[in-house]
Enzyme design. Structure first.
Site, PDB file in Angstrom:
ATOM      1  N   HIS A 101       5.367   5.722   1.811  1.00 40.47           N
ATOM      2  CA  HIS A 101       5.117   4.690   2.810  1.00 40.47           C
ATOM      3  C   HIS A 101       4.135   5.218   3.856  1.00 40.47           C
ATOM      4  O   HIS A 101       4.019   6.433   4.070  1.00 40.47           O
ATOM      5  CB  HIS A 101       6.422   4.264   3.468  1.00 40.47           C
ATOM      6  CG  HIS A 101       7.375   3.592   2.523  1.00 40.47           C
ATOM      7  ND1 HIS A 101       8.102   2.474   2.859  1.00 40.47           N
ATOM      8  CD2 HIS A 101       7.718   3.871   1.230  1.00 40.47           C
ATOM      9  CE1 HIS A 101       8.855   2.090   1.834  1.00 40.47           C
ATOM     10  NE2 HIS A 101       8.641   2.934   0.835  1.00 40.47           N
ATOM     11  N   GLU A 103       4.161   5.216   7.103  1.00 43.84           N
ATOM     12  CA  GLU A 103       4.763   6.008   8.178  1.00 43.84           C
ATOM     13  C   GLU A 103       5.076   7.427   7.709  1.00 43.84           C
ATOM     14  O   GLU A 103       4.858   8.399   8.445  1.00 43.84           O
ATOM     15  CB  GLU A 103       6.046   5.330   8.682  1.00 43.84           C
ATOM     16  CG  GLU A 103       5.798   4.001   9.386  1.00 43.84           C
ATOM     17  CD  GLU A 103       5.874   2.805   8.452  1.00 43.84           C
ATOM     18  OE1 GLU A 103       6.263   1.722   8.924  1.00 43.84           O
ATOM     19  OE2 GLU A 103       5.539   2.944   7.239  1.00 43.84           O
ATOM     20  N   CYS A 128      10.039  -0.693   7.597  1.00 44.79           N
ATOM     21  CA  CYS A 128      11.135  -1.057   6.707  1.00 44.79           C
ATOM     22  C   CYS A 128      12.309  -0.104   6.924  1.00 44.79           C
ATOM     23  O   CYS A 128      12.194   0.922   7.600  1.00 44.79           O
ATOM     24  CB  CYS A 128      10.678  -1.018   5.249  1.00 44.79           C
ATOM     25  SG  CYS A 128      10.360   0.651   4.630  1.00 44.79           S
ATOM     26  N   CYS A 131      11.656   3.580   6.076  1.00 46.73           N
ATOM     27  CA  CYS A 131      10.884   4.343   7.058  1.00 46.73           C
ATOM     28  C   CYS A 131      11.689   4.609   8.327  1.00 46.73           C
ATOM     29  O   CYS A 131      11.557   5.663   8.941  1.00 46.73           O
ATOM     30  CB  CYS A 131       9.584   3.621   7.388  1.00 46.73           C
ATOM     31  SG  CYS A 131       8.422   3.610   6.002  1.00 46.73           S
TER      32      CYS A 131
END
Length: 296
Positions: A101, A103, A128, A131
Site C-alpha cells: 500500500h 502508506e 484503509c 494501513c
C-alpha cells in the site's frame, strides 16, 4: 524531468510546478529535505499541508498497479523535517498479499533513510484498515497526524480507536525504534555485507525472523528491503516487496535486476523464502540467493 512525471506535474498549481521541475531530474526518487520543502512553500505561496497535498500526484506517479490500475500516492513526514513519497505496488498475476500500500511504501522509504519517527502521513483518501494497523506499529503511532483533502487533520487514534498494537504483545520497542541484531558471518561480497546491515536493523519481534533482501541491477546499483512485522501479522511488510518499491522509486525496471539475495535468521519461527521466491519469479527469471545465518 523523468517521463513518469510528465502528466502528474500538469496537475500541480503553476507556481509549484515551476519550482518543482528542476528537482525532478534523473536522481529524484521521492525524497525532499526540510530546506527543499521550505523553498517550495515560499515559491508556491502554500502552507506545508497545502504543499504536501498538492504533491500527491507526484507520489502517485511512482505507483505500479497492474491489477487494479488504481494509482495511489502517500507522503510520510519524518522527525527530521524531510518527507518521503511512496506509492502502491502490485505484482501481476500474483496473490494480492504481495501488494504494497502507498502508506507502507512511504513509511518504508523513511525507515530505509534513517528516520526514527513519522510525524505526519499525507494521502488523498482515508487510509484503509490495513494501513491504519501498519501505522499503529510505529513509534508513537497513535499520534501520527493524518492529512486528507478537505478534511480536518486527525491523529491515527481517531481512525483506529481501541487499537491492538505491539504493547498488547509486550513489545516495548516498536517499528522505527533503533534496534539491532548481529549475525556471525564474514564475507567480502558487498551484497552480503549490505544485506547483513539491513537484516540486523529489521523488525521481527513476533517471529524472530530478522531478514533482508538486496537487489542488484546490471549497473551495480543495489536496492534493499528489511522485514517489518506487525502485531496483527497480516499487515507485515516483506523485505522483497520493500526492495522492489525502492527499485521502482529510483525509476528502475524489474528487467534491470541482475542478482537477488535473501538473508534471514536461523532462529526465526518462520521462513520468508517461499514468499520471496514467489515475488521474485513474478518479476524476474534470475535465481534467488538464500543465506540462513546464526545470530551472534
Amino acid at each position: 524531468m523523468q517521463d513518469r512525471f510528465i502528466h502528474s506535474i500538469t496537475q500541480l498549481p503553476p507556481k509549484l510546478a515551476s519550482a518543482l521541475l528542476p528537482l525532478l531530474g534523473h536522481d529524484f526518487a521521492g525524497h525532499l529535505d526540510a530546506q527543499q520543502l521550505a523553498q517550495l512553500m515560499a515559491a508556491a505561496n502554500l502552507s506545508e499541508t497545502e504543499l504536501l497535498l498538492a504533491l500527491l500526484p507526484i507520489a502517485a506517479a511512482l505507483a505500479n498497479p497492474p491489477i487494479s490500475d488504481f494509482y495511489v500516492g502517500a507522503i510520510a513526514k519524518g522527525k527530521s523535517g524531510a518527507v518521503y513519497m511512496g506509492a502502491n505496488l502490485e505484482l501481476a498475476g500474483e496473490a494480492l498479499f504481495h501488494s504494497v500500500h502507498a502508506e507502507q511504501s512511504a513509511i518504508s522509504h523513511a525507515w530505509l533513510s534513517g528516520e526514527s519517527q513519522i510525524l505526519d502521513i499525507i494521502v488523498n483518501a482515508s487510509p484503509c484498515g490495513h494501513c491504519r494497523q501498519f501505522m499503529n506499529e510505529l513509534v508513537n503511532g497513535a499520534n501520527i497526524q493524518i492529512h486528507l483533502p478537505r478534511q480536518q487533520v486527525q491523529p491515527l487514534s481517531h481512525y483506529l480507536p481501541h487499537a491492538f498494537g505491539p504493547q498488547d504483545l509486550n513489545v516495548t520497542m516498536p517499528l522505527l525504534s533503533k534496534q539491532q541484531t548481529e549475525f556471525a558471518i564474514e564475507s567480502s561480497d558487498p551484497m552480503v555485507i549490505e544485506g547483513l546491515d539491513h537484516a540486523s536493523l529489521s523488525y521481527a519481534p513476533y517471529s524472530k525472523c530478522f531478514a533482508a533482501v538486496v537487489l542488484e541491477t546490471h549497473d551495480g546499483a543495489t536496492f534493499c528491503g528489511r522485514y517489518a512485522e506487525n502485531a496483527a501479522f497480516n499487515p507485515s511488510m516483506l523485505p522483497m516487496q520493500m526492495a522492489l518499491t525502492a527499485l521502482l522509486r529510483h525509476d528502475r525496471d524489474f528487467s534491470d535486476i541482475n542478482r537477488a539475495l535473501l538473508i534471514e535468521s536461523s532462529q526465526g519461527k518462520i521462513s520468508l523464502v517461499g514468499a520471496t521466491l514467489d515475488a521474485l519469479q513474478a518479476v524476474s527469471t534470475i535465481e534467488l540467493e538464500h543465506l540462513v545465518l546464526e545470530p551472534s
